[in-house]
Scaffold this motif. Structure first.
Motif, PDB file in Angstrom:
ATOM      1  N   LEU A  19       0.829  -1.205   0.000  1.00 26.99           N
ATOM      2  CA  LEU A  19       0.000   0.000   0.000  1.00 26.99           C
ATOM      3  C   LEU A  19       0.866   1.258   0.000  1.00 26.99           C
ATOM      4  CD1 LEU A  19      -2.918   0.978   0.025  1.00 26.99           C
ATOM      5  CD2 LEU A  19      -2.825   0.906   2.523  1.00 26.99           C
ATOM      6  N   GLN A  20       1.921   1.256   0.811  1.00 23.17           N
ATOM      7  CA  GLN A  20       2.837   2.406   0.853  1.00 23.17           C
ATOM      8  C   GLN A  20       3.503   2.625  -0.500  1.00 23.17           C
ATOM      9  OE1 GLN A  20       3.315   4.634   3.296  1.00 23.17           O
ATOM     10  NE2 GLN A  20       4.687   5.750   1.947  1.00 23.17           N
ATOM     11  N   LEU A  21       3.980   1.552  -1.120  1.00 24.31           N
ATOM     12  CA  LEU A  21       4.585   1.676  -2.448  1.00 24.31           C
ATOM     13  C   LEU A  21       3.581   2.231  -3.454  1.00 24.31           C
ATOM     14  CD1 LEU A  21       6.633  -1.645  -2.637  1.00 24.31           C
ATOM     15  CD2 LEU A  21       7.562   0.676  -2.573  1.00 24.31           C
ATOM     16  N   HIS A  22       2.330   1.770  -3.371  1.00 23.85           N
ATOM     17  CA  HIS A  22       1.295   2.254  -4.280  1.00 23.85           C
ATOM     18  C   HIS A  22       1.091   3.760  -4.108  1.00 23.85           C
ATOM     19  CE1 HIS A  22      -2.340   2.330  -6.662  1.00 23.85           C
ATOM     20  NE2 HIS A  22      -2.964   2.911  -5.648  1.00 23.85           N
ATOM     21  N   HIS A  23       1.053   4.227  -2.869  1.00 27.98           N
ATOM     22  CA  HIS A  23       0.880   5.660  -2.605  1.00 27.98           C
ATOM     23  C   HIS A  23       2.058   6.476  -3.121  1.00 27.98           C
ATOM     24  CE1 HIS A  23      -2.861   5.429  -0.478  1.00 27.98           C
ATOM     25  NE2 HIS A  23      -2.385   4.558   0.401  1.00 27.98           N
ATOM     26  N   GLU A  24       3.225   5.857  -3.179  1.00 26.45           N
ATOM     27  CA  GLU A  24       4.429   6.526  -3.692  1.00 26.45           C
ATOM     28  C   GLU A  24       4.540   6.436  -5.215  1.00 26.45           C
ATOM     29  OE1 GLU A  24       7.627   4.597  -1.661  1.00 26.45           O
ATOM     30  OE2 GLU A  24       7.097   5.476   0.284  1.00 26.45           O
ATOM     31  N   GLY A  25       3.573   5.742  -5.836  1.00 29.88           N
ATOM     32  CA  GLY A  25       3.606   5.587  -7.291  1.00 29.88           C
ATOM     33  C   GLY A  25       4.561   4.499  -7.750  1.00 29.88           C
ATOM     34  N   ARG A  26       4.910   3.613  -6.835  1.00 34.03           N
ATOM     35  CA  ARG A  26       5.837   2.530  -7.156  1.00 34.03           C
ATOM     36  C   ARG A  26       5.088   1.212  -7.168  1.00 34.03           C
ATOM     37  NH1 ARG A  26      10.239   3.286  -2.825  1.00 34.03           N
ATOM     38  NH2 ARG A  26      11.230   1.592  -3.944  1.00 34.03           N
ATOM     39  N   ILE A  27       5.790   0.135  -7.501  1.00 36.37           N
ATOM     40  CA  ILE A  27       5.172  -1.179  -7.678  1.00 36.37           C
ATOM     41  C   ILE A  27       5.864  -2.204  -6.785  1.00 36.37           C
ATOM     42  CG2 ILE A  27       4.795  -3.051  -9.333  1.00 36.37           C
ATOM     43  CD1 ILE A  27       4.810  -0.860 -11.517  1.00 36.37           C
ATOM     44  N   HIS A  28       5.072  -3.077  -6.173  1.00 37.89           N
ATOM     45  CA  HIS A  28       5.607  -4.235  -5.454  1.00 37.89           C
ATOM     46  C   HIS A  28       5.634  -5.377  -6.473  1.00 37.89           C
ATOM     47  CE1 HIS A  28       5.489  -7.643  -2.562  1.00 37.89           C
ATOM     48  NE2 HIS A  28       6.366  -6.868  -1.953  1.00 37.89           N
ATOM     49  N   HIS A  29       6.789  -5.603  -7.050  1.00 36.27           N
ATOM     50  CA  HIS A  29       6.912  -6.520  -8.178  1.00 36.27           C
ATOM     51  C   HIS A  29       6.526  -7.959  -7.843  1.00 36.27           C
ATOM     52  CE1 HIS A  29       8.643  -3.497 -10.779  1.00 36.27           C
ATOM     53  NE2 HIS A  29       9.359  -3.096  -9.748  1.00 36.27           N
ATOM     54  N   GLU A  30       6.861  -8.411  -6.644  1.00 37.19           N
ATOM     55  CA  GLU A  30       6.565  -9.804  -6.279  1.00 37.19           C
ATOM     56  C   GLU A  30       5.058 -10.072  -6.262  1.00 37.19           C
ATOM     57  OE1 GLU A  30       8.538  -7.794  -4.462  1.00 37.19           O
ATOM     58  OE2 GLU A  30      10.524  -8.675  -4.719  1.00 37.19           O
ATOM     59  N   SER A  31       4.287  -9.167  -5.673  1.00 37.77           N
ATOM     60  CA  SER A  31       2.843  -9.394  -5.614  1.00 37.77           C
ATOM     61  C   SER A  31       2.195  -9.188  -6.983  1.00 37.77           C
ATOM     62  CB  SER A  31       2.183  -8.504  -4.558  1.00 37.77           C
ATOM     63  OG  SER A  31       2.319  -7.138  -4.874  1.00 37.77           O
ATOM     64  N   ARG A  32       2.731  -8.268  -7.780  1.00 40.18           N
ATOM     65  CA  ARG A  32       2.183  -8.079  -9.125  1.00 40.18           C
ATOM     66  C   ARG A  32       2.387  -9.341  -9.959  1.00 40.18           C
ATOM     67  NH1 ARG A  32       4.035  -3.485 -13.341  1.00 40.18           N
ATOM     68  NH2 ARG A  32       5.866  -4.824 -13.423  1.00 40.18           N
ATOM     69  N   GLU A  33       3.553  -9.959  -9.851  1.00 42.25           N
ATOM     70  CA  GLU A  33       3.797 -11.204 -10.589  1.00 42.25           C
ATOM     71  C   GLU A  33       2.933 -12.345 -10.046  1.00 42.25           C
ATOM     72  OE1 GLU A  33       5.389 -11.604 -13.474  1.00 42.25           O
ATOM     73  OE2 GLU A  33       5.499  -9.431 -13.337  1.00 42.25           O
ATOM     74  N   ALA A  34       2.709 -12.357  -8.737  1.00 40.14           N
ATOM     75  CA  ALA A  34       1.840 -13.380  -8.145  1.00 40.14           C
ATOM     76  C   ALA A  34       0.409 -13.222  -8.666  1.00 40.14           C
ATOM     77  CB  ALA A  34       1.871 -13.286  -6.628  1.00 40.14           C
TER      78      ALA A  34
END
Length: 76
Positions: A19-34
């Motif tokens: 959630l924090q990464l999303h608010h910063e406009g960034r991506i959590h790559h591991e969960s996106r690939e999952a």
């Protein structure tokens, strides 16, 4: 193209980080690939990158929510 809502089990610390990464406009790559892999497991072909839409508000079980655009099933 239709959207497939994907629910990924997570722990609270990871969910807060995503959630924090999303608010910063960034991506959590591991969960996106999952999320992409979950669409494949459900027999759907992803048409683009999964989009993070939020987390559930469970007390014990927290889930990450992603929308995955998938190709329509073609039947003839």
């Amino acid at each position: 193209m239709p959207l497939l809502r994907v629910h990924l089990d997570s722990d609270r610390a990871t969910a807060r980080r995503v959630l924090q990464l999303h608010h910063e406009g960034r991506i959590h790559h591991e969960s996106r690939e999952a999320a992409r892999e979950q669409a494949w497991r459900q027999g759907r072909t992803p048409a683009g990158d999964p989009v993070f839409v939020g987390i559930t508000n469970g007390r014990r079980d927290v889930q990450l929510l992603y929308d995955v655009e998938v190709y329509s099933d073609a039947t003839r």
